[in-house]
Design an enzyme around this catalytic site. Sequence first.
Site, mmCIF file in Angstrom:
data_model
loop_
_atom_site.group_PDB
_atom_site.id
_atom_site.type_symbol
_atom_site.label_atom_id
_atom_site.label_comp_id
_atom_site.label_asym_id
_atom_site.label_seq_id
_atom_site.Cartn_x
_atom_site.Cartn_y
_atom_site.Cartn_z
ATOM 1 N N GLU A 98 11.488 34.503 20.484
ATOM 2 C CA GLU A 98 10.118 34.696 20.961
ATOM 3 C C GLU A 98 9.178 34.865 19.783
ATOM 4 O O GLU A 98 9.414 35.703 18.902
ATOM 5 C CB GLU A 98 10.018 35.937 21.850
ATOM 6 C CG GLU A 98 10.717 35.828 23.184
ATOM 7 C CD GLU A 98 10.514 37.062 24.056
ATOM 8 O OE1 GLU A 98 10.879 37.005 25.236
ATOM 9 O OE2 GLU A 98 9.983 38.086 23.554
ATOM 10 N N CYS A 99 8.122 34.082 19.743
ATOM 11 C CA CYS A 99 7.015 34.222 18.806
ATOM 12 C C CYS A 99 7.512 34.226 17.359
ATOM 13 O O CYS A 99 7.761 33.173 16.796
ATOM 14 C CB CYS A 99 6.202 35.476 19.141
ATOM 15 S SG CYS A 99 4.511 35.429 18.494
ATOM 16 N N ALA A 100 7.679 35.379 16.741
ATOM 17 C CA ALA A 100 8.167 35.418 15.365
ATOM 18 C C ALA A 100 9.506 34.715 15.240
ATOM 19 O O ALA A 100 9.779 34.033 14.243
ATOM 20 C CB ALA A 100 8.284 36.864 14.895
ATOM 21 N N SER A 105 9.877 30.043 22.083
ATOM 22 C CA SER A 105 8.463 29.835 22.421
ATOM 23 C C SER A 105 7.658 31.030 21.950
ATOM 24 O O SER A 105 8.194 32.033 21.474
ATOM 25 C CB SER A 105 8.287 29.674 23.938
ATOM 26 O OG SER A 105 8.377 30.928 24.592
#
Length: 452
Positions: free
Chosen positions: A342-344, A431
């Site tokens: 997720e993200c990072a 994502s």
Amino acid sequence: MSTGELWSLPRVVVAAPASGHGKTTVATGLLGALRRRGLTVSPHKVGPDYIDPGYHALAAGRPGRNLDPWLVGEERVAPLLRHGATVPTPADIAVVEGVMGLHDGAVGRGAYASTAHVARLVDAPVVLVLDTTAQGRSAAALVLGMRAFDPAVRIGGVILNRVGSPRHEALLRDALAEVDVPVLGAVSRAEEVAAPSRHLGLVPVAERAPESEAIVAALADLVTATVDLDALLDLARTAPPLTAPAWDPVAAVGGPATTAGPTVALAAGAAFTFSYAETAELLAASGATVAPFDPLRDPGLPAGTRAVVIGGGFPEAHAEALAGNAALRAELGAFDGPVVAECAGLLYLGRSLDGVPMCGRLDLTARMSGRLTLGYRQAVAAADSPVTRAGEPVRGHEFHRTVTDPGHGDTPAWRWDDREHGFVDGRVHASYLHVHWAGQPLAARRLVEACR
């Protein structure tokens, strides 16, 4: 105590008319001050915030947990409060820090997911933190309006912040007495304690451990000196018994695991601080052995790793150090087990971040941008993956200042707002969307089953 019986848990919600009034200062200081009194304090945060709960955890000595109706559903908010106040030991009091202004909810959805919404769901009195800069008697009118706007939310007292002088404080106290709102404390401008911040809010505790400990201690000192803790405890005790049973991760994943599970590596350390406590609990309930690892320091994945979860954080602040751990980058780049990012985590799995080499597991590059992408999302899973089934609705949250090229894979992870987002590549699901697994508990069980 059974997790299903009535429980008289003293509790308060720390709120404000808007962001910037000092909620985190007061909430963190309260947690530390009450703990110094010998109380076991359970810390909670309204909304999808990851950073404030880190300060809460440091002050309280137990995990900071989030209460977010959007991410987990209204029906799970009170059970999650009770779970957090029960594990690892029953708490004497729970302190819930709000988000934004008291009545600010999800955009376009009224009060939904607001601090007021959560205060109603957990049936707790509200302590309003009020920035009194350039304000006199009008502060009472503001508090009166906040109280009248939703009579179902009980404002039990006010803590005055950034008070200019003893005369200013006396004026404010007199005005609030006129509207019968108790003043529980007053903090002068000279006494304020500030935590370091940057582009996405406060700097996470894990990045500044010694400094963070000093800040939390100073906040506890501040609240001890300026807040009437006895009056606050009396207010917290007016909360009625909790009727909802505690959330149970084993029940959430469909029952206990019947076989010994695999090792699931969970990214941690200063670069990857964004993880809900319930993620590890759900994985363990699904039979996994959860093994934290630090991509900044550990030369390889934990022994026997069969799946990897990499949450959010600030890889852009640690890009050179992440790049320097070439052995772990190479191992992750070649890892063929299930990976959820997720993200990072998405950025870390790409080829590069701001030109600095990353793991290369996904064919994308990432860079910092000048635009903040922020908000709740109503997503639909675009494909089967180790944690999703195509067509499933999921509620999540975005919070980043980076962009990737390409913006999504040939097989995207999600669709929302008529657009495709994220990447499903083999056994990788990555994502920008942050998902609270307490709202999607089958994700944990599916990931564990995908290892087999």
